[in-house]
Design a protein around this motif. Structure first.
Motif, PDB file in Angstrom:
ATOM      1  N   SER B 440       0.826  -1.199   0.000  1.00 36.09           N
ATOM      2  CA  SER B 440       0.000   0.000   0.000  1.00 36.09           C
ATOM      3  C   SER B 440       0.865   1.256   0.000  1.00 36.09           C
ATOM      4  N   ALA B 441       0.698   2.072  -1.044  1.00 34.49           N
ATOM      5  CA  ALA B 441       1.475   3.321  -1.129  1.00 34.49           C
ATOM      6  C   ALA B 441       1.062   4.274  -0.015  1.00 34.49           C
ATOM      7  N   LEU B 442      -0.247   4.257   0.338  1.00 34.83           N
ATOM      8  CA  LEU B 442      -0.731   5.148   1.392  1.00 34.83           C
ATOM      9  C   LEU B 442      -0.074   4.784   2.732  1.00 34.83           C
ATOM     10  N   ALA B 443      -0.019   3.469   3.021  1.00 40.09           N
ATOM     11  CA  ALA B 443       0.612   3.016   4.271  1.00 40.09           C
ATOM     12  C   ALA B 443       2.094   3.399   4.289  1.00 40.09           C
ATOM     13  N   ALA B 444       2.760   3.232   3.139  1.00 34.01           N
ATOM     14  CA  ALA B 444       4.187   3.560   3.061  1.00 34.01           C
ATOM     15  C   ALA B 444       4.421   5.053   3.264  1.00 34.01           C
ATOM     16  N   LYS B 445       3.590   5.875   2.607  1.00 34.82           N
ATOM     17  CA  LYS B 445       3.756   7.336   2.748  1.00 34.82           C
ATOM     18  C   LYS B 445       3.536   7.754   4.201  1.00 34.82           C
ATOM     19  N   THR B 446       2.483   7.195   4.831  1.00 30.48           N
ATOM     20  CA  THR B 446       2.193   7.542   6.229  1.00 30.48           C
ATOM     21  C   THR B 446       3.373   7.150   7.118  1.00 30.48           C
ATOM     22  N   SER B 447       3.914   5.957   6.861  1.00 31.84           N
ATOM     23  CA  SER B 447       5.033   5.466   7.671  1.00 31.84           C
ATOM     24  C   SER B 447       6.279   6.342   7.488  1.00 31.84           C
ATOM     25  N   ILE B 448       6.579   6.707   6.236  1.00 32.31           N
ATOM     26  CA  ILE B 448       7.772   7.523   5.963  1.00 32.31           C
ATOM     27  C   ILE B 448       7.648   8.891   6.646  1.00 32.31           C
ATOM     28  N   VAL B 449       6.476   9.521   6.497  1.00 30.22           N
ATOM     29  CA  VAL B 449       6.272  10.850   7.091  1.00 30.22           C
ATOM     30  C   VAL B 449       6.303  10.748   8.622  1.00 30.22           C
ATOM     31  N   THR B 450       5.628   9.717   9.178  1.00 33.45           N
ATOM     32  CA  THR B 450       5.620   9.534  10.644  1.00 33.45           C
ATOM     33  C   THR B 450       7.037   9.317  11.169  1.00 33.45           C
ATOM     34  N   GLY B 451       7.764   8.405  10.527  1.00 32.28           N
ATOM     35  CA  GLY B 451       9.124   8.079  10.971  1.00 32.28           C
ATOM     36  C   GLY B 451      10.025   9.300  10.950  1.00 32.28           C
ATOM     37  N   ALA B 452       9.979  10.047   9.831  1.00 31.54           N
ATOM     38  CA  ALA B 452      10.852  11.220   9.701  1.00 31.54           C
ATOM     39  C   ALA B 452      10.456  12.300  10.706  1.00 31.54           C
ATOM     40  N   ALA B 453       9.131  12.524  10.866  1.00 28.55           N
ATOM     41  CA  ALA B 453       8.659  13.588  11.759  1.00 28.55           C
ATOM     42  C   ALA B 453       8.986  13.268  13.220  1.00 28.55           C
ATOM     43  N   VAL B 454       8.707  12.019  13.647  1.00 33.32           N
ATOM     44  CA  VAL B 454       8.974  11.649  15.050  1.00 33.32           C
ATOM     45  C   VAL B 454      10.478  11.674  15.313  1.00 33.32           C
ATOM     46  N   TRP B 455      11.252  11.170  14.350  1.00 35.53           N
ATOM     47  CA  TRP B 455      12.713  11.172  14.521  1.00 35.53           C
ATOM     48  C   TRP B 455      13.203  12.608  14.716  1.00 35.53           C
ATOM     49  N   PHE B 456      12.693  13.528  13.865  1.00 34.78           N
ATOM     50  CA  PHE B 456      13.151  14.912  13.958  1.00 34.78           C
ATOM     51  C   PHE B 456      12.717  15.544  15.290  1.00 34.78           C
ATOM     52  N   ALA B 457      11.447  15.309  15.680  1.00 28.58           N
ATOM     53  CA  ALA B 457      10.935  15.908  16.918  1.00 28.58           C
ATOM     54  C   ALA B 457      11.730  15.413  18.122  1.00 28.58           C
ATOM     55  N   TRP B 458      12.003  14.091  18.153  1.00 26.97           N
ATOM     56  CA  TRP B 458      12.752  13.534  19.291  1.00 26.97           C
ATOM     57  C   TRP B 458      14.188  14.069  19.306  1.00 26.97           C
ATOM     58  N   THR B 459      14.760  14.211  18.094  1.00 27.19           N
ATOM     59  CA  THR B 459      16.130  14.735  17.981  1.00 27.19           C
ATOM     60  C   THR B 459      16.203  16.197  18.419  1.00 27.19           C
ATOM     61  N   ALA B 460      15.215  16.977  18.010  1.00 24.91           N
ATOM     62  CA  ALA B 460      15.269  18.423  18.257  1.00 24.91           C
ATOM     63  C   ALA B 460      14.789  18.815  19.655  1.00 24.91           C
ATOM     64  N   PHE B 461      13.929  17.978  20.293  1.00 24.71           N
ATOM     65  CA  PHE B 461      13.319  18.414  21.554  1.00 24.71           C
ATOM     66  C   PHE B 461      13.555  17.489  22.754  1.00 24.71           C
ATOM     67  N   ILE B 462      14.001  16.250  22.529  1.00 20.20           N
ATOM     68  CA  ILE B 462      14.115  15.310  23.655  1.00 20.20           C
ATOM     69  C   ILE B 462      15.555  14.796  23.860  1.00 20.20           C
ATOM     70  N   HIS B 463      16.144  14.227  22.802  1.00 17.88           N
ATOM     71  CA  HIS B 463      17.463  13.591  22.942  1.00 17.88           C
ATOM     72  C   HIS B 463      18.496  14.689  23.163  1.00 17.88           C
TER      73      HIS B 463
END
Lengths: 40, 526
Positions: B440-463
């Motif tokens: 599913s392209a929709l599932a893949a797009k959601t996963s890519i955006v979620t992964g990148a966004a959470v990674w960035f948020a955790w990097t910029a605000f938590i770690h």
């Protein structure tokens, strides 16, 4: 074992050797498998 | 520099001549885009194994992480377990075979190309390419800085000369010879690295009086652990840190899991699975790749920890103190102080090889992402290897520029950050593309955006190590990290990867249920 007492470090070395052995066994036992052009 | 300049110069010139010959061979064999980007899908399995391993292991893995073992001890061997078990066995046997077959079936020539074609999505191809074009220059410039610093101290040239000479030599063979030249030179460089590390292990145990004696001496040093490190959880160099301590979290989440898992979705490594003709080549490469990685990181981490015994005997202090508190100096100082001249030359060439092999692969991957996946897609034409060469030059120039701007102490952090971002954003979608007949392209797009966004948020605000350096959290909220311990030392990958996986599974199930519902509606009239 070999001067290392912490079982977690001993386990790490044993796991490292086991993973390397698994790579060799897998590679050698499949040495001639999947040799056609499609790999099937 | 401890070693004779004539000896070092002779070996280096000989090394560069062989590299040039291999680059020329790559140039002669490159006739089309398929050759330039995936070696005509016909590379030898041993070359694949050595190239994959040499690309995987940069100077930072040997000097940076080896030095870290000098500070934190043998717990880093758990990273070697994942390097071999995940980075080789799982990567080749589970991901590699499917990647090769799918890449060939779809005619894919890069990792973003494979993802885009598997999902029939231009967005996914471009998202993958953008991660490479935007994120990889940070990693590549960190490798470039590390290599230039090494050349500067070894050959006694200025930093700027070292950086430019290093970049230009690698750039020439990447641009001219494409992936064939990159993989041929990688194989030579991997061989030099394996020889260097094997000798290092043997000489270290000989120097310290034997295997058992060396380990026992290191075990008996635990009361010499500096107060700060002991308070943070370190219990000795042959034991794991205290469970749940800050150093335990850093060791397990950032070093072992972050780097160990992060390697699977690395674009420059994934493309190598598409360079072989059949699964037989992958099977054979596993038998070579496993021992190769053990010789690399297994030796680096063991010797790194054992340098403490050497320095205690020679100077009365631990390795970190003898290196002036600089972790990155532990391994080079030890080599210079403890090893014979002839070996110092071999080890220096091994380190140069480690930097060159990783850098050449990154240059090539960035060039193909820009030339093939972004320019090629925009023009809607099949890219040629000439256009990819032009794009590679653009990315190399950008990397050199960035290397002048980035701080020098960013090397290990940039490596871990790029690996974390790739795995968080791309790994679940990559696995789905390989193992689902109708991904599913929709599932893949959601996963890519979620992964990148959470990674960035955790990097910029938590770690806290990254968030404090970036300063975004401090600017917006007045503090370096928004959550307390232990979250501040939990690596972004450990949070972002499960969430991107969850996003993928949720969307896939939702889509399956929705399509089932619409199918039921369609059959109702009957």
């Amino acid at each position: 074992m070999l001067g290392i007492e912490d079982p977690q470090i001993v386990a790490a070395y044993l796991a490292m050797i086991a993973c390397t052995a698994a790579c060799i066994i897998y590679g050698v036992s499949n040495w001639n498998n999947g040799g056609d052009e499609d790999g099937s | 520099m401890a070693v004779s300049a004539t000896l070092l110069g002779t070996f280096t010139v000989g090394y560069l001549i062989v590299i040039s010959l291999l680059a020329y061979l790559g140039y002669r064999k490159t006739k089309c885009a398929d050759d330039y980007m995936v070696c005509g899908r016909n590379i030898h399995p041993i070359i694949l194994a050595l190239s994959y391993g040499a690309t995987f292991i940069s100077t930072s893995a040997i000097v940076g992480f080896g030095g870290l073992a000098g500070q934190l001890g043998m717990g880093l061997i758990w990273l070697t377990v994942l390097n071999i078990g995940v980075g080789i066995l799982l990567a080749f046997a589970v991901f590699g075979k499917r990647t090769r077959a799918l890449g060939k079936k779809l005619g894919a020539m890069t990792f973003p190309d494979l993802m885009g074609k598997a999902y029939g999505s231009g967005f996914i191809r471009k998202a993958g390419a953008m991660i490479v074009v935007v994120g990889m220059p940070l990693y590549a410039s960190a490798i470039l800085i590390g290599g230039a610093r090494f050349i500067e101290s070894t050959f006694g040239v200025t930093y700027n000369t070292a950086l430019l000479a290093f970049a230009v030599v690698v750039a020439i063979y990447v641009v001219v010879g494409g992936l064939i030249a990159v993989m041929y030179t990688d194989a030579l460089q991997g061989s030099i690295m394996a020889i260097g590390m094997s000798i290092l292990l043997v000489l270290t145990y000989v120097k310290l009086g034997g295997i058992r004696e060396a380990h026992a001496a290191l075990s008996s040093m635990s009361d010499l652990m500096p107060e700060g490190l002991a308070a943070a959880g370190l219990t000795g160099w042959t034991s794991m840190p205290s469970l749940g301590s800050p150093i335990w979290y850093t060791l397990i989440t950032t070093i072992v899991l972050g780097v160990g898992i992060g390697v699977i979705a690395q674009p420059q490594l994934v493309v190598r699975f598409m360079t072989v003709r059949n699964d037989r080549s992958l099977h054979r490469a596993i038998a070579v790749g496993g021992p190769f990685i053990m010789i690399m990181t297994g030796v680096a981490f063991t010797v790194g920890a054992l340098t403490n015994v050497y320095y205690l005997r020679e100077t009365g202090s631990i390795a970190l103190t003898a290196a002036g508190g600089n972790v990155d100096s532990i391994i080079p100082n030890y080599i210079n102080a403890a090893m014979p001249d002839a070996f110092i030359v071999i080890f220096m060439l091994a380190l140069l090889s480690a930097a060159m092999s990783t850098l050449s692969s990154l240059f090539h991957t960035m060039g193909t992402a820009l030339g093939h996946d972004l320019w090629g897609a925009k023009k809607n034409v099949t890219s040629t290897h000439k256009s990819t060469q032009a794009a590679t030059i653009v990315m190399i120039v950008a990397t050199i520029g960035l290397a002048y701007l980035m701080p020098a102490n960013i090397i290990a952090r940039a490596t871990a950050m790029f690996m974390g971002l790739c795995a968080s954003a791309l790994l679940p979608a990559f696995a789905l593309a390989l193992y689902n007949k109708s991904p599913s392209a929709l599932a893949a797009k959601t996963s890519i955006v979620t992964g990148a966004a959470v990674w960035f948020a955790w990097t910029a605000f938590i770690h806290v190590k990254e968030s404090a350096a970036l300063g975004i959290s401090s600017f917006l909220f007045g503090k370096d990290a928004l959550l307390a311990m232990p979250w501040q030392v939990v690596d972004p990958l450990v949070i972002a990867l499960p969430l991107s996986t969850l996003a993928l599974v949720t969307m896939k199930l939702w889509e399956s249920r929705a399509s089932l519902g619409s199918a039921e509606q369609e059959v109702e009239p009957f």
